[in-house]
Design an enzyme around this catalytic site. Structure first.
Site, PDB file in Angstrom:
ATOM      1  N   GLY A 131      12.316  14.391 -29.431  1.00 34.96           N
ATOM      2  CA  GLY A 131      12.993  14.653 -30.611  1.00 34.96           C
ATOM      3  C   GLY A 131      13.706  13.487 -31.178  1.00 34.96           C
ATOM      4  CB  THR A 209       8.727  23.061 -27.481  1.00 38.81           C
ATOM      5  OG1 THR A 209       7.721  22.177 -27.448  1.00 38.81           O
ATOM      6  CG2 THR A 209       9.658  23.018 -26.263  1.00 38.81           C
ATOM      7  CG  HIS A 318      13.416  20.628 -23.359  1.00 33.21           C
ATOM      8  ND1 HIS A 318      12.737  21.496 -23.917  1.00 33.21           N
ATOM      9  CD2 HIS A 318      13.867  19.752 -24.212  1.00 33.21           C
ATOM     10  CE1 HIS A 318      12.698  21.066 -25.135  1.00 33.21           C
ATOM     11  NE2 HIS A 318      13.610  20.172 -25.160  1.00 33.21           N
ATOM     12  CG  ASP A 349       6.970  17.759 -19.542  1.00 30.41           C
ATOM     13  OD1 ASP A 349       7.574  18.729 -19.109  1.00 30.41           O
ATOM     14  OD2 ASP A 349       6.826  17.485 -20.527  1.00 30.41           O
ATOM     15  NE  ARG A 353      12.242   9.883 -14.499  1.00 35.66           N
ATOM     16  CZ  ARG A 353      12.122  11.035 -15.332  1.00 35.66           C
ATOM     17  NH1 ARG A 353      10.674  11.169 -15.529  1.00 35.66           N
ATOM     18  NH2 ARG A 353      12.948  11.539 -16.004  1.00 35.66           N
ATOM     19  N   GLY A 372       8.405  11.912 -20.219  1.00 45.41           N
ATOM     20  CA  GLY A 372       9.421  11.979 -21.244  1.00 45.41           C
ATOM     21  C   GLY A 372      10.397  10.839 -21.461  1.00 45.41           C
TER      22      GLY A 372
HETATM   23  C1  LIG Z   1      16.454  13.759 -25.075  1.00 47.14           C
HETATM   24  C2  LIG Z   1      15.270  14.640 -25.171  1.00 47.14           C
HETATM   25  C3  LIG Z   1      14.745  15.025 -26.314  1.00 47.14           C
HETATM   26  C4  LIG Z   1      13.709  16.184 -26.404  1.00 47.14           C
HETATM   27  N1  LIG Z   1      13.068  16.428 -27.275  1.00 47.14           N
HETATM   28  C5  LIG Z   1      12.122  17.414 -27.242  1.00 47.14           C
HETATM   29  C6  LIG Z   1      11.355  17.896 -28.467  1.00 47.14           C
HETATM   30  O1  LIG Z   1      11.905  17.746 -29.667  1.00 47.14           O
HETATM   31  N2  LIG Z   1      10.482  18.856 -28.220  1.00 47.14           N
HETATM   32  C7  LIG Z   1       9.900  19.078 -27.118  1.00 47.14           C
HETATM   33  O2  LIG Z   1       8.994  19.820 -27.177  1.00 47.14           O
HETATM   34  N3  LIG Z   1      10.501  18.610 -26.019  1.00 47.14           N
HETATM   35  C8  LIG Z   1      11.535  17.829 -25.999  1.00 47.14           C
HETATM   36  N4  LIG Z   1      11.985  17.334 -24.915  1.00 47.14           N
HETATM   37  C9  LIG Z   1      11.351  17.512 -23.492  1.00 47.14           C
HETATM   38  C10 LIG Z   1      10.058  16.512 -23.213  1.00 47.14           C
HETATM   39  O3  LIG Z   1       9.288  16.856 -24.074  1.00 47.14           O
HETATM   40  C11 LIG Z   1       9.757  16.651 -21.944  1.00 47.14           C
HETATM   41  O4  LIG Z   1       9.412  17.934 -21.601  1.00 47.14           O
HETATM   42  C12 LIG Z   1      10.837  15.950 -20.804  1.00 47.14           C
HETATM   43  O5  LIG Z   1      11.586  14.994 -21.289  1.00 47.14           O
HETATM   44  C13 LIG Z   1       9.983  15.827 -19.430  1.00 47.14           C
HETATM   45  O6  LIG Z   1      10.851  15.568 -18.427  1.00 47.14           O
HETATM   46  P1  LIG Z   1      11.125  13.787 -18.142  1.00 47.14           P
HETATM   47  O7  LIG Z   1      12.235  13.234 -19.214  1.00 47.14           O
HETATM   48  O8  LIG Z   1      11.845  14.035 -16.975  1.00 47.14           O
HETATM   49  O9  LIG Z   1      10.018  13.054 -17.991  1.00 47.14           O
HETATM   50  C14 LIG Z   1      13.254  16.726 -24.778  1.00 47.14           C
HETATM   51  C15 LIG Z   1      13.761  15.888 -23.782  1.00 47.14           C
HETATM   52  C16 LIG Z   1      14.552  15.074 -23.969  1.00 47.14           C
HETATM   53  C17 LIG Z   1      15.394  14.496 -22.662  1.00 47.14           C
END
Ligand SMILES: Cc1cc2nc3c(=O)[nH]c(=O)nc-3n(C[C@H](O)[C@H](O)[C@H](O)COP(=O)(O)O)c2cc1C
Length: 422
Positions: A131, A209, A318, A349, A353, A372
């Protein structure tokens, strides 16, 4: 090897050389050797890369992003919830599996392509939704879309209100991508009107989500609470969605959504926790789009997803941003696969890394693996080129792992290439 191990090895080597007559014969004084070898070895983070070509692995993009981002934005993308229990577990989980390499596999070409819902993708690595992309690059969603296009990567876009309420913004992203991206709707926001908007974007899949609601991400709030201001963003409409449009905004005093909320205010707000499987039925009946539930971490919920006509699940927490379960997704994957029983694709996910991490998930049975934070590091540091290079590095690492295990294609990746440890 830890840095203290390295140091003691160096000391032993130094003592050996200083006592050796070979050095003196070669014209080197033992003092010179001492000076050279006593200099500390530079760690990877001693250099902040200035170009994508310098990147040794994807971790190099994090300090480069940090240099570009405001402290609060950097902390927000980096931090996990509570005490980072789940974020750390996501990484630790990979060490519970080791990869059995084969020798002399004779593999010269690796095909990483996958087919998902009738569409071919060049690689199983996809872009997870994040987001508020403007916090990391002024045109975040567009730039990621361009990188997704050049690399032919599946992109899931966070369907924040800013994007969805502006059809032109969605059109721009889709045209940068060259085809509709998948849109992710969050938690309890999926009213009929929002689902219609997502349908209107052309997204073939509605990613829903359902794991938000436990976030108390300390890092960014610590920066805010300390009163560190990032920018005067009052006049910048791209920031208004999060920060309000007040000039000289002081988040500590303002009543915008990004106010500092202490733990009591932050936890259990409007979110998925209050939803039930009746809501899944409600949304399922609302649309013909394929629905993928993002945030499934147990066998029971995977089975319920199948029962409710859901088309796929993403094993996700997340990235540890919304819970403190202390369970890494790679550890949840086997039971989710059991619950899904091969009836729907299981994506994953959180914490991925390296190509070795991706390989482990594929060997366990995942269909695709999302990143992410890493693509945001690439975005913030070097824009489109950064995102492309993060993806390229992970693909190359996966290619090596596949070749070294004798898997010329994703279908040939074998479960017995993994050993469980501990
Ligand atoms: C700062 C931040 C914002 C995120 N915003 C969303 C979002 O708006 N919608 C969503 O489905 N997941 C969101 N996620 C989760 C990511 O889609 C994803 O599941 C996650 O970042 C994966 O882990 P990683 O960052 O370790 O790769 C967010 C994660 C972070 C860290």
């Amino acid at each position: 090897m830890t840095s203290s191990d390295k140091l003691s090895n160096r000391r032993a080597f130094l003592a050996f050389l200083a006592a050796s007559p070979v050095l003196a014969c070669a014209g080197f004084s033992s003092r010179w050797v001492e000076e050279v070898l006593a200099a500390p070895l530079p760690e990877q983070d001693a250099v902040v890369i200035k170009s994508v070509k310098e990147a040794l692995n994807i971790f190099d993009f994090e300090p480069a992003a940090r240099e570009k981002l405001s402290p609060a934005h950097y902390e927000f993308i980096t931090d996990g919830s509570f005490n980072n229990e789940t974020m750390l577990a996501n990484r630790a989980g990979f060490s519970k599996y080791e990869i059995r390499l084969r020798r002399l596999t004779g593999i010269t070409k690796v095909d990483q392509s996958i087919r998902l819902f009738g569409v071919n993708w060049d690689s199983p690595i996809f872009i997870s939704p994040i987001g508020r992309m403007n916090a990391y690059h002024p045109d975040g969603a567009m730039v990621v879309a361009r990188a997704a296009k050049t690399t032919r990567t599946l992109q899931i876009l966070s369907g924040s209100a800013i994007i969805l309420e502006s059809p032109t913004a969605m059109d721009a992203v889709n045209s940068a991508r060259g085809e509709p991206v998948w849109v992710a709707g969050l938690g309890d926001t999926l009213t009929p009107a929002v689902v219609r908007r997502i349908e209107a974007t052309g997204s073939p899949v509605l990613v829903w989500t359902i794991d938000d609601g436990g976030a108390n991400t300390i890092g960014a709030k610590s920066v805010q609470r300390a009163g560190v201001r990032d920018l005067d963003r009052g006049a910048d409409e791209r920031c208004a969605g999060c920060h309000g449009a007040l000039p000289q905004i002081s988040r500590i005093q303002s009543s915008t959504p990004m106010d500092v909320l202490g733990a009591v205010g932050a936890l259990m707000g409007e979110n998925s926790v209050k939803l039930s499987w009746d809501d899944v039925k409600r949304v399922r009946d609302m649309t013909k789009l394929k629905i993928v539930l993002k945030g499934i971490v147990t066998r029971e919920d995977a089975a319920l997803a199948v029962q409710h006509g859901i088309d796929g699940v993403i094993v996700s927490n997340h990235g540890g941003h919304e819970d403190a379960s202390g369970r890494g997704t790679i550890e949840c994957l086997p039971e989710v696969l059991q619950g899904a029983a091969g009836k729907i694709p299981v994506l994953i996910d959180s914490g991925f890394r390296s190509g070795a991490d991706v390989f482990k998930a594929l060997a366990l049975g995942a269909t695709a693996v999302g990143i992410g934070r890493p693509h945001i590091w690439g975005l913030a540091s070097f824009g489109q080129e950064g995102v492309e290079t993060v993806i390229e590095i992970l693909r190359r690492e996966l290619q090596v792992m596949m070749a070294q295990t004798g898997a010329g294609s994703i279908a040939k990746i074998r479960r017995d290439s993994l050993v469980s440890v501990g």
